[in-house]
Design an enzyme around this catalytic site. Structure first.
Site, PDB file in Angstrom:
ATOM      1  N   CYS A  75      39.342  46.624  33.576  1.00 25.80           N
ATOM      2  CA  CYS A  75      39.386  45.169  32.923  1.00 25.80           C
ATOM      3  C   CYS A  75      40.580  45.208  32.087  1.00 25.80           C
ATOM      4  CB  CYS A  75      38.171  45.373  31.730  1.00 25.80           C
ATOM      5  SG  CYS A  75      38.647  44.677  30.309  1.00 25.80           S
ATOM      6  N   GLU A  76      41.411  43.999  32.550  1.00 24.85           N
ATOM      7  CA  GLU A  76      42.782  43.785  31.972  1.00 24.85           C
ATOM      8  C   GLU A  76      42.800  43.710  30.471  1.00 24.85           C
ATOM      9  OE1 GLU A  76      44.217  40.553  33.992  1.00 24.85           O
ATOM     10  OE2 GLU A  76      43.008  38.938  32.952  1.00 24.85           O
ATOM     11  N   HIS A  77      41.849  43.263  29.912  1.00 23.84           N
ATOM     12  CA  HIS A  77      41.693  43.113  28.217  1.00 23.84           C
ATOM     13  C   HIS A  77      41.683  44.641  27.499  1.00 23.84           C
ATOM     14  CE1 HIS A  77      40.046  39.283  29.608  1.00 23.84           C
ATOM     15  NE2 HIS A  77      41.285  38.898  29.434  1.00 23.84           N
ATOM     16  N   HIS A  78      40.910  45.445  28.102  1.00 20.59           N
ATOM     17  CA  HIS A  78      40.675  46.658  27.625  1.00 20.59           C
ATOM     18  C   HIS A  78      41.130  48.019  28.074  1.00 20.59           C
ATOM     19  CE1 HIS A  78      38.090  43.793  25.865  1.00 20.59           C
ATOM     20  NE2 HIS A  78      38.316  44.386  24.753  1.00 20.59           N
ATOM     21  N   GLN A 116      36.747  39.818  35.833  1.00 21.60           N
ATOM     22  CA  GLN A 116      35.645  39.441  36.766  1.00 21.60           C
ATOM     23  C   GLN A 116      35.802  37.944  37.573  1.00 21.60           C
ATOM     24  OE1 GLN A 116      31.881  41.207  36.107  1.00 21.60           O
ATOM     25  NE2 GLN A 116      30.876  39.548  37.407  1.00 21.60           N
ATOM     26  N   HIS A 144      30.566  46.221  32.440  1.00 26.40           N
ATOM     27  CA  HIS A 144      31.691  46.300  31.810  1.00 26.40           C
ATOM     28  C   HIS A 144      31.716  47.263  30.825  1.00 26.40           C
ATOM     29  CE1 HIS A 144      33.801  42.473  33.558  1.00 26.40           C
ATOM     30  NE2 HIS A 144      32.359  42.486  34.002  1.00 26.40           N
ATOM     31  N   CYS A 146      33.764  48.145  28.511  1.00 22.28           N
ATOM     32  CA  CYS A 146      34.218  47.619  27.208  1.00 22.28           C
ATOM     33  C   CYS A 146      33.313  46.894  26.515  1.00 22.28           C
ATOM     34  CB  CYS A 146      35.403  46.459  27.582  1.00 22.28           C
ATOM     35  SG  CYS A 146      34.978  45.248  28.361  1.00 22.28           S
TER      36      CYS A 146
HETATM   37 ZN    ZN Z   1      37.179  43.969  28.777  1.00 26.76          ZN
END
Ligand code: ZN
Length: 187
Positions: A75-78, A116, A144, A146
């Site tokens: 996941c590119e956010h976390h 995703q 996920h 995250c």
């Molecule tokens: Zn994430």
């Protein structure tokens, strides 16, 4: 990927997280993490078009579905893993691809920093553009970390995304047939 730089950065990160960063268990961690990134982010280095081999569909014009393709992405956010299953269906127009290619295509788009939704449309668009299929459908079910590792009461949350092109978008029966196959009601 510049491994020595990454090793240095990971070492700094470990020092930031752990009060005793020089202990035995962490000695080679930075090097190991850097090596694992070669695999986890290998999708940037592969042209998915290079994976394609086409065959004549020999008049076969019904749906072809490849279900339960495992994927592991980040996941590119976390920078935490998300993973699960991809289901791909398409209706060919004159050409088909080898069944073993679909998991490899998923692999190329999964082994990157991703979300995703984007991964789902990238796989769908790639199939549609390169096969010139009469329709393509993709469903992705992901867990996920995250969500799971950070939150409470989110342990079993499954995120589902889908994308449809051509007949899968236009024709509700085609889409229903695909969804039934994905859910194992038809095979
Ligand atoms: Zn994430």
């Amino acid at each position: 990927m510049e491994t020595p730089d990454i090793e240095k950065l990971i070492s700094q990160l470990i020092k930031h997280i752990d009060p005793d960063p020089d202990r035995e268990g962490l000695k080679d961690t930075a090097a190991r993490v850097a090596r694992s990134y070669d695999k986890l982010y290998s999708g940037y280095d592969i042209d998915p078009k290079s994976l394609l081999t086409f065959f004549d569909s020999e008049q076969y014009d019904e749906m072809i579905t490849c279900r339960d393709i495992d994927f592991y992405s980040t996941c590119e956010h976390h920078l935490l893993p998300f993973y699960g299953k991809v289901h791909i269906g398409y209706i060919p127009d004159k050409k088909i691809i080898g069944l073993s290619k679909m998991p490899r295509i998923v692999e190329v788009f999964a082994r990157r920093l991703q979300n995703q939704e984007r991964m789902t449309s990238q796989i769908t668009n790639f199939m549609q553009e390169n096969l010139a299929a009469r329709g393509v459908g993709v469903v992705v079910q992901g867990k996920h970390l995250c969500m799971q590792a950070r939150g409470v009461e989110k342990q079993n949350t499954l995120v589902t995304t889908s994308a449809f092109r051509g007949l899968f978008k236009k024709n509700i029966n085609t889409r229903s047939e695909f969804i039934s196959i994905v859910h194992g009601k038809k095979s």
